[in-house]
Write a protein that holds these residues in place. Structure first.
Motif, PDB file in Angstrom:
ATOM      1  N   GLU A   1       0.828  -1.199   0.000  1.00  0.00           N
ATOM      2  CA  GLU A   1       0.000   0.000   0.000  1.00  0.00           C
ATOM      3  C   GLU A   1       0.868   1.257   0.000  1.00  0.00           C
ATOM      4  N   LYS A   2       1.958   1.248   0.778  1.00  0.00           N
ATOM      5  CA  LYS A   2       2.875   2.390   0.782  1.00  0.00           C
ATOM      6  C   LYS A   2       3.491   2.592  -0.599  1.00  0.00           C
ATOM      7  N   ILE A   3       3.933   1.490  -1.213  1.00  0.00           N
ATOM      8  CA  ILE A   3       4.530   1.581  -2.543  1.00  0.00           C
ATOM      9  C   ILE A   3       3.512   2.111  -3.546  1.00  0.00           C
ATOM     10  N   ASN A   4       2.285   1.617  -3.486  1.00  0.00           N
ATOM     11  CA  ASN A   4       1.250   2.078  -4.407  1.00  0.00           C
ATOM     12  C   ASN A   4       0.934   3.553  -4.210  1.00  0.00           C
ATOM     13  N   SER A   5       0.888   4.007  -2.955  1.00  0.00           N
ATOM     14  CA  SER A   5       0.607   5.428  -2.712  1.00  0.00           C
ATOM     15  C   SER A   5       1.744   6.300  -3.239  1.00  0.00           C
ATOM     16  N   ILE A   6       2.982   5.857  -3.066  1.00  0.00           N
ATOM     17  CA  ILE A   6       4.121   6.614  -3.598  1.00  0.00           C
ATOM     18  C   ILE A   6       4.051   6.666  -5.120  1.00  0.00           C
ATOM     19  N   LEU A   7       3.774   5.546  -5.739  1.00  0.00           N
ATOM     20  CA  LEU A   7       3.668   5.522  -7.204  1.00  0.00           C
ATOM     21  C   LEU A   7       2.524   6.399  -7.697  1.00  0.00           C
ATOM     22  N   GLN A   8       1.400   6.389  -7.003  1.00  0.00           N
ATOM     23  CA  GLN A   8       0.262   7.218  -7.397  1.00  0.00           C
ATOM     24  C   GLN A   8       0.607   8.700  -7.276  1.00  0.00           C
ATOM     25  N   ASN A   9       1.297   9.077  -6.199  1.00  0.00           N
ATOM     26  CA  ASN A   9       1.701  10.471  -6.028  1.00  0.00           C
ATOM     27  C   ASN A   9       2.658  10.904  -7.140  1.00  0.00           C
ATOM     28  N   GLU A  10       3.617  10.046  -7.477  1.00  0.00           N
ATOM     29  CA  GLU A  10       4.561  10.372  -8.548  1.00  0.00           C
ATOM     30  C   GLU A  10       3.844  10.492  -9.889  1.00  0.00           C
ATOM     31  N   TYR A  11       2.879   9.621 -10.108  1.00  0.00           N
ATOM     32  CA  TYR A  11       2.109   9.690 -11.352  1.00  0.00           C
ATOM     33  C   TYR A  11       1.335  11.010 -11.433  1.00  0.00           C
ATOM     34  N   ASN A  12       0.682  11.390 -10.339  1.00  0.00           N
ATOM     35  CA  ASN A  12      -0.077  12.645 -10.320  1.00  0.00           C
ATOM     36  C   ASN A  12       0.835  13.847 -10.556  1.00  0.00           C
ATOM     37  N   LYS A  13       2.036  13.833  -9.944  1.00  0.00           N
ATOM     38  CA  LYS A  13       2.988  14.922 -10.175  1.00  0.00           C
ATOM     39  C   LYS A  13       3.402  14.984 -11.642  1.00  0.00           C
ATOM     40  N   ALA A  14       3.652  13.841 -12.245  1.00  0.00           N
ATOM     41  CA  ALA A  14       4.060  13.810 -13.649  1.00  0.00           C
ATOM     42  C   ALA A  14       2.952  14.339 -14.548  1.00  0.00           C
ATOM     43  N   VAL A  15       1.702  14.006 -14.239  1.00  0.00           N
ATOM     44  CA  VAL A  15       0.574  14.494 -15.044  1.00  0.00           C
ATOM     45  C   VAL A  15       0.469  16.012 -14.932  1.00  0.00           C
TER      46      VAL A  15
ATOM     47  N   ASP B   1       2.895  18.124 -14.163  1.00  0.00           N
ATOM     48  CA  ASP B   1       4.036  18.710 -14.873  1.00  0.00           C
ATOM     49  C   ASP B   1       3.822  18.682 -16.375  1.00  0.00           C
ATOM     50  N   TYR B   2       3.319  17.583 -16.874  1.00  0.00           N
ATOM     51  CA  TYR B   2       3.098  17.456 -18.318  1.00  0.00           C
ATOM     52  C   TYR B   2       2.064  18.469 -18.797  1.00  0.00           C
ATOM     53  N   LYS B   3       0.983  18.618 -18.045  1.00  0.00           N
ATOM     54  CA  LYS B   3      -0.068  19.566 -18.444  1.00  0.00           C
ATOM     55  C   LYS B   3       0.435  21.005 -18.372  1.00  0.00           C
TER      56      LYS B   3
ATOM     57  N   GLU C   1       3.507  22.041 -18.844  1.00  0.00           N
ATOM     58  CA  GLU C   1       4.454  22.267 -19.941  1.00  0.00           C
ATOM     59  C   GLU C   1       3.731  22.454 -21.266  1.00  0.00           C
ATOM     60  N   LYS C   2       2.605  21.825 -21.459  1.00  0.00           N
ATOM     61  CA  LYS C   2       1.902  21.828 -22.745  1.00  0.00           C
ATOM     62  C   LYS C   2       0.795  22.878 -22.825  1.00  0.00           C
ATOM     63  N   LYS C   3       0.683  23.757 -21.835  1.00  0.00           N
ATOM     64  CA  LYS C   3      -0.391  24.754 -21.864  1.00  0.00           C
ATOM     65  C   LYS C   3      -0.280  25.676 -23.071  1.00  0.00           C
ATOM     66  N   GLY C   4       0.916  26.155 -23.385  1.00  0.00           N
ATOM     67  CA  GLY C   4       1.105  27.079 -24.500  1.00  0.00           C
ATOM     68  C   GLY C   4       0.828  26.429 -25.843  1.00  0.00           C
ATOM     69  N   CYS C   5       1.014  25.116 -25.942  1.00  0.00           N
ATOM     70  CA  CYS C   5       0.837  24.419 -27.220  1.00  0.00           C
ATOM     71  C   CYS C   5      -0.631  24.168 -27.534  1.00  0.00           C
ATOM     72  N   ASN C   6      -1.497  24.202 -26.528  1.00  0.00           N
ATOM     73  CA  ASN C   6      -2.920  23.956 -26.783  1.00  0.00           C
ATOM     74  C   ASN C   6      -3.559  25.099 -27.566  1.00  0.00           C
ATOM     75  N   GLU C   7      -2.944  26.278 -27.524  1.00  0.00           N
ATOM     76  CA  GLU C   7      -3.500  27.443 -28.196  1.00  0.00           C
ATOM     77  C   GLU C   7      -3.205  27.449 -29.688  1.00  0.00           C
ATOM     78  N   ILE C   8      -2.365  26.566 -30.179  1.00  0.00           N
ATOM     79  CA  ILE C   8      -1.994  26.538 -31.595  1.00  0.00           C
ATOM     80  C   ILE C   8      -3.195  26.064 -32.413  1.00  0.00           C
ATOM     81  N   MET C   9      -3.484  26.782 -33.440  1.00  0.00           N
ATOM     82  CA  MET C   9      -4.593  26.439 -34.337  1.00  0.00           C
ATOM     83  C   MET C   9      -4.066  25.545 -35.456  1.00  0.00           C
ATOM     84  N   VAL C  10      -4.970  24.906 -36.168  1.00  0.00           N
ATOM     85  CA  VAL C  10      -4.583  24.103 -37.321  1.00  0.00           C
ATOM     86  C   VAL C  10      -4.094  25.086 -38.403  1.00  0.00           C
TER      87      VAL C  10
END
Length: 195
Positions: A120-134, A136-138, A140-149
């Protein structure tokens, strides 16, 4: 008389110091109980041999003379044979085995709970790291969402040309060249902004 000690040695290492319980297989338990049965049968056979070798008394009182080969036979005429005392009855052995099983259940239950808590401790640590990565990813990509076709205007011109000239594709070649140059310009802008 045929009862030899086994030369086999067994070393058991218990990693856990809590229970000090050593688990023995059923085959070993059966061999030990068979060994006890054989020794009791041998002692019973010796008693039978002593009883058969006794001769009736000649003195009439039922006593065997002192110089008889049986040696220390009491005055009552019966042989004195020491029966080994059995230390555990079947019920006591069953109770002992049930207690051992309960102890083992408790021991393995504790180990299982410890493993579950660690997982359970390992799973909670992995879940926290996953949430942080998500996150961070979002971020970083905020400026790119505004690009039009890119080059939508040129795309519409090409589509209209193909509809107007369905069997004459070469008529639309100048529109395709304009579209290609527009796409190249947009690509260089994107690479320059590094989004």
């Amino acid at each position: 008389m045929g009862a030899k000690q086994s030369a086999h040695k067994l070393t058991v290492v218990n990693d856990e110091a809590e229970g000090n319980v050593i688990q023995v297989s059923n085959a070993i338990v059966q061999r030990l109980t068979e060994g006890l049965k054989q020794t009791s049968n041998q002692s019973g056979n010796a008693d039978v041999r002593v009883q058969h070798s006794r001769k009736p008394s000649v003195s009439g009182e039922g006593e065997i003379p002192v110089n008889s080969p049986q040696g220390n036979v009491p005055a009552s005429g019966y042989s004195s044979f020491h029966y080994p005392e059995y230390t555990i009855t079947a019920l006591q052995m069953q109770k002992q085995k049930e207690a051992e099983i309960d102890d083992l259940d408790a021991y393995w239950g504790k180990r299982l709970l410890n493993l579950e808590m660690k997982h359970e401790k390992i799973n909670s640590i992995l879940q926290n790291e996953y949430n942080k990565a998500v996150v961070d990813y979002k971020s970083e990509k905020k400026g790119c969402n505004e690009i039009m076709v890119p080059c939508m205007e040129n795309t519409k011109k090409i589509a209209k040309c193909y509809q107007d000239h369905p069997h004459q594709a070469l008529e639309c070649a100048p529109f395709v060249k304009e579209f290609a140059s527009c796409v190249d310009e947009c690509r260089t802008k994107i690479i320059a902004s590094r989004c």
